[in-house]
Design a protein around this motif. Structure first.
Motif, PDB file in Angstrom:
ATOM      1  N   ALA A  10     -59.372  17.966 116.955  1.00 39.63           N
ATOM      2  CA  ALA A  10     -57.971  18.273 116.628  1.00 39.63           C
ATOM      3  C   ALA A  10     -57.807  18.325 115.111  1.00 39.63           C
ATOM      4  CB  ALA A  10     -57.050  17.209 117.220  1.00 39.63           C
ATOM      5  N   ARG A  11     -57.048  19.297 114.643  1.00 37.20           N
ATOM      6  CA  ARG A  11     -56.815  19.418 113.209  1.00 37.20           C
ATOM      7  C   ARG A  11     -55.856  18.345 112.732  1.00 37.20           C
ATOM      8  NH1 ARG A  11     -55.189  25.636 112.781  1.00 37.20           N
ATOM      9  NH2 ARG A  11     -53.685  24.794 114.229  1.00 37.20           N
ATOM     10  N   ARG A  12     -56.093  17.874 111.526  1.00 35.18           N
ATOM     11  CA  ARG A  12     -55.191  16.892 110.955  1.00 35.18           C
ATOM     12  C   ARG A  12     -54.009  17.546 110.257  1.00 35.18           C
ATOM     13  NH1 ARG A  12     -59.160  12.282 108.199  1.00 35.18           N
ATOM     14  NH2 ARG A  12     -60.218  11.644 110.136  1.00 35.18           N
ATOM     15  N   LEU A  13     -54.208  18.781 109.822  1.00 37.60           N
ATOM     16  CA  LEU A  13     -53.145  19.512 109.134  1.00 37.60           C
ATOM     17  C   LEU A  13     -52.820  20.784 109.906  1.00 37.60           C
ATOM     18  CD1 LEU A  13     -54.406  19.209 105.434  1.00 37.60           C
ATOM     19  CD2 LEU A  13     -52.847  17.687 106.658  1.00 37.60           C
ATOM     20  N   PHE A  14     -51.554  21.249 109.778  1.00 37.89           N
ATOM     21  CA  PHE A  14     -51.093  22.474 110.440  1.00 37.89           C
ATOM     22  C   PHE A  14     -51.427  22.445 111.940  1.00 37.89           C
ATOM     23  CE2 PHE A  14     -52.573  23.644 106.093  1.00 37.89           C
ATOM     24  CZ  PHE A  14     -51.316  23.791 105.519  1.00 37.89           C
ATOM     25  N   ARG A  15     -51.126  21.310 112.572  1.00 40.97           N
ATOM     26  CA  ARG A  15     -51.537  21.101 113.958  1.00 40.97           C
ATOM     27  C   ARG A  15     -50.911  22.090 114.936  1.00 40.97           C
ATOM     28  NH1 ARG A  15     -50.522  15.221 112.970  1.00 40.97           N
ATOM     29  NH2 ARG A  15     -48.613  15.517 114.171  1.00 40.97           N
ATOM     30  N   ASP A  16     -49.656  22.481 114.687  1.00 40.49           N
ATOM     31  CA  ASP A  16     -48.920  23.267 115.672  1.00 40.49           C
ATOM     32  C   ASP A  16     -48.789  24.738 115.315  1.00 40.49           C
ATOM     33  OD1 ASP A  16     -48.616  20.908 117.028  1.00 40.49           O
ATOM     34  OD2 ASP A  16     -46.604  20.511 116.255  1.00 40.49           O
ATOM     35  N   VAL A  17     -49.614  25.219 114.419  1.00 35.93           N
ATOM     36  CA  VAL A  17     -49.524  26.621 114.033  1.00 35.93           C
ATOM     37  C   VAL A  17     -50.925  27.156 113.809  1.00 35.93           C
ATOM     38  CG1 VAL A  17     -49.324  26.121 111.566  1.00 35.93           C
ATOM     39  CG2 VAL A  17     -48.446  28.266 112.452  1.00 35.93           C
ATOM     40  N   ILE A 358     -40.363  14.234 102.132  1.00 31.73           N
ATOM     41  CA  ILE A 358     -41.243  13.654 103.154  1.00 31.73           C
ATOM     42  C   ILE A 358     -41.122  14.433 104.462  1.00 31.73           C
ATOM     43  CG2 ILE A 358     -41.608  11.621 104.607  1.00 31.73           C
ATOM     44  CD1 ILE A 358     -40.828   9.915 102.163  1.00 31.73           C
ATOM     45  N   ARG A 359     -39.888  14.752 104.863  1.00 29.75           N
ATOM     46  CA  ARG A 359     -39.681  15.496 106.107  1.00 29.75           C
ATOM     47  C   ARG A 359     -40.266  16.910 106.005  1.00 29.75           C
ATOM     48  NH1 ARG A 359     -35.618  13.323 109.456  1.00 29.75           N
ATOM     49  NH2 ARG A 359     -36.270  14.959 110.920  1.00 29.75           N
ATOM     50  N   THR A 360     -40.134  17.523 104.838  1.00 29.57           N
ATOM     51  CA  THR A 360     -40.663  18.874 104.657  1.00 29.57           C
ATOM     52  C   THR A 360     -42.185  18.865 104.682  1.00 29.57           C
ATOM     53  OG1 THR A 360     -38.744  19.501 103.321  1.00 29.57           O
ATOM     54  CG2 THR A 360     -40.687  20.902 103.155  1.00 29.57           C
ATOM     55  N   PHE A 361     -42.803  17.903 104.022  1.00 31.63           N
ATOM     56  CA  PHE A 361     -44.266  17.810 104.021  1.00 31.63           C
ATOM     57  C   PHE A 361     -44.788  17.630 105.442  1.00 31.63           C
ATOM     58  CE2 PHE A 361     -48.270  15.456 103.778  1.00 31.63           C
ATOM     59  CZ  PHE A 361     -48.994  16.256 102.905  1.00 31.63           C
ATOM     60  N   HIS A 362     -44.131  16.778 106.187  1.00 29.83           N
ATOM     61  CA  HIS A 362     -44.571  16.546 107.568  1.00 29.83           C
ATOM     62  C   HIS A 362     -44.412  17.814 108.408  1.00 29.83           C
ATOM     63  CE1 HIS A 362     -44.295  15.124 111.785  1.00 29.83           C
ATOM     64  NE2 HIS A 362     -45.202  14.237 111.387  1.00 29.83           N
ATOM     65  N   GLY A 363     -43.271  18.494 108.260  1.00 28.67           N
ATOM     66  CA  GLY A 363     -43.010  19.671 109.078  1.00 28.67           C
ATOM     67  C   GLY A 363     -43.792  20.895 108.661  1.00 28.67           C
ATOM     68  N   GLY A 368     -46.914  21.723 110.792  1.00 26.92           N
ATOM     69  CA  GLY A 368     -46.825  23.161 110.610  1.00 26.92           C
ATOM     70  C   GLY A 368     -45.659  23.806 111.334  1.00 26.92           C
ATOM     71  N   ARG A 369     -44.797  23.013 111.929  1.00 34.33           N
ATOM     72  CA  ARG A 369     -43.702  23.583 112.725  1.00 34.33           C
ATOM     73  C   ARG A 369     -42.723  24.383 111.876  1.00 34.33           C
ATOM     74  NH1 ARG A 369     -42.495  18.225 116.514  1.00 34.33           N
ATOM     75  NH2 ARG A 369     -44.499  18.272 117.624  1.00 34.33           N
ATOM     76  N   LEU A 370     -42.555  24.013 110.614  1.00 28.49           N
ATOM     77  CA  LEU A 370     -41.664  24.769 109.749  1.00 28.49           C
ATOM     78  C   LEU A 370     -42.243  26.138 109.398  1.00 28.49           C
ATOM     79  CD1 LEU A 370     -40.404  22.020 107.259  1.00 28.49           C
ATOM     80  CD2 LEU A 370     -39.133  23.094 109.117  1.00 28.49           C
TER      81      LEU A 370
END
Length: 377
Positions: A10-17, A358-363, A368-370
């Motif tokens: 599983a990727r640690r970054l950009f998980r959902d895109v 913080i919210r933007t970095f996470h998303g 990657g949802r944003l």
């Protein structure tokens, strides 16, 4: 016995895109609000009355981060136009997204001003002046273009319902005000004489462009709230955008008052300072009233649920302009009250920036949802 295929990690970054071109598929102009919101932390920190060394260090870090964000978004925008041209060409016709074309201009202007205010120790003065001059010129040209083009499209192409007015309508007309405030910083670095006077006059003209446009839009936003109420929760943060032209107009007037002596004689410079204070105090008073209303409406909405979106960056830059407005007024009046207000607003700005960042970095980076285009976009 057959061998089983290895399970992909599983990727640690950009998980959902998906990676690759999908990473820039939803790069819209409002992403540049993150640069504005970060850059204003830098300029606000160093313009506070008696700004101590720790705040100046904070300002330098914030400016560097804003500069990196600007470069990343400029590259991402170029790739978006290259790889997703149909989506990119449709932004100016979207009745909501189109208004945020003012954000790239203000992002460039904010980072440029930071180069002069905090970047000289790293860049040297000649390089900082050159960086600011380039970014100010590009940001001003783009900002004046959006100030004319987006209202034109709004008047001729965009469809608007009776309850359509929102804070974002101010975004395309505010950049000339930011140009006026940041352009004042360059006056002292121009040749003595006509060049300085010309820039002073141009900045004054741009204050008129933005401020009178704001006066035309504000009643529509107030009327929409009175008749149609607050509206969707996701749009509530855009009410904070109203603070932007209010705070920036006071900031611009006081910046011109500070740098006017380099362009005009003492009598005219004194008159500009008097005008900046006499006009700035009432406008700043209304900004504090609107801030109170915006806080109340935001708290009310948050109790029922306030979904995170990029509109949350509206909590940052507009508040930052109020910080610089209070600091400018405190400088020219010597008021302790205004200095205290400036520091209180700066504390609010830091809290808002940390929360939204913080919210933007996470998303954007973790999930990657944003980065996934909205179905409604």
């Amino acid at each position: 016995m057959t061998a089983t295929a290895p399970v992909p990690r599983a990727r640690r970054l950009f998980r959902d895109v998906p990676t690759g071109r999908a990473l820039v598929s939803a790069v819209t102009p409002n992403w540049f609000a993150s640069v504005m919101g970060t850059g204003i932390v830098a300029t606000a920190a160093v313009t506070l009355p008696g700004s101590p060394a720790p705040l100046r260090a904070l300002g330098l870090v914030a400016w560097l981060l804003a500069a990196v964000l600007l470069l990343v978004l400029l590259v991402a925008t170029a790739l978006h136009w290259l790889w997703h041209p149909q989506a990119a060409r449709g932004h100016h016709l979207h009745p909501v997204v189109a208004h945020f074309y003012g954000a790239p201009a203000m992002a460039m202007l904010t980072v440029g001003a930071g180069a002069l205010l905090v970047g000289i120790p790293l860049l040297t003065e000649p390089v900082a002046i050159a960086v600011d001059a380039v970014l100010w010129t590009a940001g001003t040209a783009l900002g004046l273009a959006t100030a004319a083009a987006i209202p034109y499209l709004q008047f001729t192409r965009h469809e608007a319902t009776p309850d359509a007015a929102f804070g974002g309508w101010l975004m395309p007309v505010v950049p000339p005000m930011v140009s006026a405030a940041t352009g004042a910083l360059l006056i002292d670095h121009l040749p003595v004489g006509e060049a300085r006077l010309t820039l002073l006059v141009v900045c004054g003209l741009m204050i008129g462009v933005a401020f009178l446009s704001t006066l035309a839009i504000l009643p529509q936003i107030w009327g929409r709230l009175a008749r149609h109420k607050v509206g969707p929760a996701a749009m509530v943060p855009t009410l904070w955008i109203v603070l932007g032209p209010l705070g920036q107009s006071v900031t611009a007037a006081n910046q011109l008052a500070t740098h006017a002596p380099a362009a005009v004689d003492g009598a005219w410079a004194g008159a500009i300072t008097i005008a900046a204070v006499l006009l700035g105090l009432p406008v700043f008073g209304f900004a504090l009233l609107w801030l109170t209303i915006a806080i109340a409406l935001t708290v009310r909405t948050a109790r029922a649920g306030l979904p995170f979106a990029l509109t949350w960056w509206s909590f940052t830059f507009p508040v930052g302009t109020c910080v610089t407005a209070a600091s400018g007024l405190a400088l020219h009046t010597g008021s302790t009250l205004l200095a205290v207000i400036a520091y209180a607003l700066f504390a609010l700005l830091l809290t808002a920036w940390a929360t939204v960042a913080i919210r933007t970095f996470h998303g954007a980076v973790i999930t990657g949802r944003l980065l996934v285009p909205s179905p409604a976009a």
